[in-house]
Design a protein around this motif. Structure first.
Motif, PDB file in Angstrom:
ATOM      1  N   SER A 165      26.828   0.371  13.175  1.00 24.03           N
ATOM      2  CA  SER A 165      26.301   1.720  13.399  1.00 24.03           C
ATOM      3  C   SER A 165      27.250   2.504  14.284  1.00 24.03           C
ATOM      4  CB  SER A 165      24.923   1.649  14.082  1.00 24.03           C
ATOM      5  OG  SER A 165      25.055   1.152  15.405  1.00 24.03           O
ATOM      6  N   ARG A 166      27.081   3.824  14.286  1.00 23.43           N
ATOM      7  CA  ARG A 166      27.893   4.680  15.152  1.00 23.43           C
ATOM      8  C   ARG A 166      27.658   4.308  16.622  1.00 23.43           C
ATOM      9  NH1 ARG A 166      26.204  10.434  12.350  1.00 23.43           N
ATOM     10  NH2 ARG A 166      26.554   9.781  10.209  1.00 23.43           N
ATOM     11  N   ARG A 167      26.408   4.034  16.948  1.00 22.69           N
ATOM     12  CA  ARG A 167      26.075   3.690  18.329  1.00 22.69           C
ATOM     13  C   ARG A 167      26.825   2.435  18.766  1.00 22.69           C
ATOM     14  NH1 ARG A 167      22.739   0.271  20.983  1.00 22.69           N
ATOM     15  NH2 ARG A 167      21.875   0.964  22.972  1.00 22.69           N
ATOM     16  N   VAL A 172      29.600   1.281  17.649  1.00 21.96           N
ATOM     17  CA  VAL A 172      31.024   1.602  17.815  1.00 21.96           C
ATOM     18  C   VAL A 172      31.261   2.163  19.218  1.00 21.96           C
ATOM     19  CG1 VAL A 172      32.876   3.165  17.093  1.00 21.96           C
ATOM     20  CG2 VAL A 172      31.526   1.957  15.374  1.00 21.96           C
ATOM     21  N   GLU A 173      30.392   3.094  19.641  1.00 22.49           N
ATOM     22  CA  GLU A 173      30.559   3.693  20.964  1.00 22.49           C
ATOM     23  C   GLU A 173      30.340   2.668  22.083  1.00 22.49           C
ATOM     24  OE1 GLU A 173      31.788   6.641  21.448  1.00 22.49           O
ATOM     25  OE2 GLU A 173      31.887   6.920  19.286  1.00 22.49           O
ATOM     26  N   GLY A 177      37.827   5.578  19.261  1.00 19.65           N
ATOM     27  CA  GLY A 177      36.834   5.500  18.191  1.00 19.65           C
ATOM     28  C   GLY A 177      37.468   5.911  16.881  1.00 19.65           C
ATOM     29  N   ARG A 219      37.887   7.574  13.301  1.00 21.07           N
ATOM     30  CA  ARG A 219      37.405   8.786  12.642  1.00 21.07           C
ATOM     31  C   ARG A 219      38.136   8.958  11.323  1.00 21.07           C
ATOM     32  NH1 ARG A 219      41.776  11.860  13.048  1.00 21.07           N
ATOM     33  NH2 ARG A 219      43.115  11.681  14.875  1.00 21.07           N
ATOM     34  N   THR A 221      26.324  16.376  13.478  1.00 23.99           N
ATOM     35  CA  THR A 221      26.273  15.830  12.121  1.00 23.99           C
ATOM     36  C   THR A 221      25.029  16.348  11.421  1.00 23.99           C
ATOM     37  OG1 THR A 221      26.415  13.794  10.811  1.00 23.99           O
ATOM     38  CG2 THR A 221      24.966  13.742  12.721  1.00 23.99           C
ATOM     39  N   GLU A 226      17.875   6.960  12.658  1.00 26.46           N
ATOM     40  CA  GLU A 226      19.032   6.934  13.556  1.00 26.46           C
ATOM     41  C   GLU A 226      18.994   7.915  14.723  1.00 26.46           C
ATOM     42  OE1 GLU A 226      22.779   7.221  11.585  1.00 26.46           O
ATOM     43  OE2 GLU A 226      22.364   5.588  10.193  1.00 26.46           O
TER      44      GLU A 226
END
Length: 498
Positions: free
Chosen positions: A291-293, A295-296, A322, A324, A483, A493
């Motif tokens: 998930s994006r979370r 990754v962060e 990160g 992109r 987004t 999400e």
């Protein structure tokens, strides 16, 4: 924790040498000279096969490995056609704007060599300024776009703004990342192409389809379902491959003071420890999370660890960023020594695609799969052969889903009046025409059914889902849009703790 102590499985795949086919006799001399001047001494066997099959007007799906030169395989037949027929048009379709921009850069060397008077290209998407859109419609031999633009701009306006010239002279439709078009998205795209075939017939054209796909079990079936044409597959890979090592890592157990088992350390935490080690070893890498979370989280924790180890490492933290869309090929080439997967990505096809990002330069690479606590991950931990020795999954679409088909029947009627002959295109046409007539969206005229509903039915749905409701995520202070997503994704999400 010592990462080496957590390795539960290791597999090495040997290096593979390149296999060349030389330059086909059918390749024009000026294209041959261009390749020679750019250091291409011969085509890989799959590139040559794609060129020759395209000349025979066969629809092709190619499934060779990541970074095997598929782009050149697409471009050679297209550019051969353009050099021979300056009026020829080709539409390249990508699932994301970033991919279209990347491929536009790949076309630039051809344009610079042959000149803009002979080859012209452009990216046509929602961010393209009006003046550039007009130039592309009038001049561009190669138009790079996405499914939404074909659905909402090309087809509804086929008789206006120069689109009629494009459809009259359309020789190729190129579809990259075919494997991404599964489920609802693929079902919608299949209906977009049903409409595209109607429009092409109206203008007397019949383009050749060239598709590329990552490893899936049914690439030919998927291509035929989506494009509505018969396909041949090219799978013999002539590109070289570096030695690849795959390591499965099982995070340590969490034991309480009573020695009871309380689960395992999260895969993201292990990734955050592994990444600083790769940085210290001066290895380039790319890490994937679910998930994006995540990754962060991995990014922040890995940077914090590097900064905490010593003040001198503070500058090292800047070497992690990160991921992109929109990296240039030169930037991506730096990411070549390792991939780190924080959790099994869900399908074997995704696993092979993601790990295929490493080793592109020909140097040996290492791929780490950190097993999460999910059932699939735990199964792979005890049965690694399942991951490495079984074929990838099938990609499934249902283009005859009534709700999806109905959306495109309405759009098709607004483009060209429907007739009963269109039942060969839309199987449920006979059932839907009476419904649309009762809703006063169709009017019967001399055996034809003319659209009389709203002005833009192609805008009544989203290609990427069945749910038309869309949500925007905004920064509270500035109102800047981060987004946009559909309702199902938003509920999944964008809430605290998602």
């Amino acid at each position: 924790m010592d990462i080496n102590d957590l390795i539960i499985y290791r597999r090495t795949m040997p290096e593979r040498s390149a296999r060349y086919a030389g330059f086909p006799a059918e390749l024009p001399e000026e294209l041959w000279e261009y390749l020679q001047k750019n250091g291409v001494r011969g085509l890989y066997i799959h590139q040559a096969e794609m060129f020759l099959r395209s000349l025979k007007r066969e629809n092709v799906v190619i499934t060779t490995s990541t970074a095997s030169g598929k782009t050149l395989g697409f471009l050679l037949p297209v550019i051969e056609e353009i050099l021979r027929n300056p009026l020829a048009r080709a539409v390249f379709i990508y699932p994301t704007k970033a991919l279209a921009s990347d491929q536009y850069r790949a076309i630039q060397p051809f344009i610079e060599y042959f000149g803009k008077s002979r080859i012209s290209a452009g990216v046509y998407d929602g961010d393209t300024p009006a003046g550039e859109r007009s130039r592309i419609r009038k001049e561009a031999n190669i138009i790079l776009t996405n499914p939404e633009m074909v659905n909402g701009a090309f087809l509804p306006n086929h008789s206006k703004f120069g689109f009629d010239f494009i459809f009259t002279n359309l020789k190729f439709v190129v579809i990259d990342e075919l494997h991404t078009y599964r489920g609802v998205f693929g079902s919608h795209l299949a209906n977009v192409f049903r409409r595209l075939h109607r429009v092409c017939r109206y203008y007397g054209s019949s383009p050749v389809f060239l598709c590329s796909s990552a490893t899936i079990a049914n690439p030919v079936e998927l291509a035929e379902e989506i494009c509505g044409r018969k396909f041949v597959r090219i799978e013999r890979d002539g590109s070289p491959a570096a030695e690849r090592t795959y390591l499965l890592i099982k995070p340590p157990k969490i034991l309480g003071h009573d020695k009871k088992y309380y689960g395992q350390v999260q895969a993201t935490a292990v990734a955050a420890e592994l990444i600083p080690e790769l940085v210290e070893q001066r290895k380039n890498f790319i890490a994937f999370a679910r998930s994006r979370r995540n990754v962060e989280v991995i990014l922040k924790e890995a940077r914090d660890r590097l900064e905490a180890e010593s003040p001198a490492s503070a500058s090292q933290a800047d070497k992690i960023s990160g991921y992109r869309g929109g990296y240039t090929p030169a930037e991506r080439k730096e990411i070549e020594h390792a991939t780190v997967l924080a959790g099994y990505p869900g399908t074997r096809a995704s696993f092979w695609q993601q790990t295929g990002r490493a080793g592109r330069s020909g140097r040996a690479c290492t791929n780490y799969l950190i097993l999460d606590s999910q059932p699939f991950d735990q199964y792979i931990g005890t049965n690694p052969g399942w991951l490495f020795e079984n074929s990838s999954e099938s990609a499934v679409v249902d283009k005859n889903n009534l709700l999806i088909e109905l959306s495109h029947i309405r759009a098709a009627a607004a483009e060209i009046p429907l007739t009963l002959d269109d039942a060969s295109v839309f199987p449920d046409l006979g059932e839907t025409i009476p419904v649309l007539m009762r809703a006063k969206e169709l009017t019967g005229q001399n055996g034809k059914f003319v659209w009389s509903g709203g002005s833009f039915p192609a805008g009544d749905y989203s290609l990427r889902n069945i749910d038309p409701n869309r949500y925007k995520l905004l920064l509270k202070d500035s109102g800047k849009e981060i987004t946009e997503m559909d309702e199902m994704q938003a509920f999944r999400e964008i809430h605290p703790g998602a």
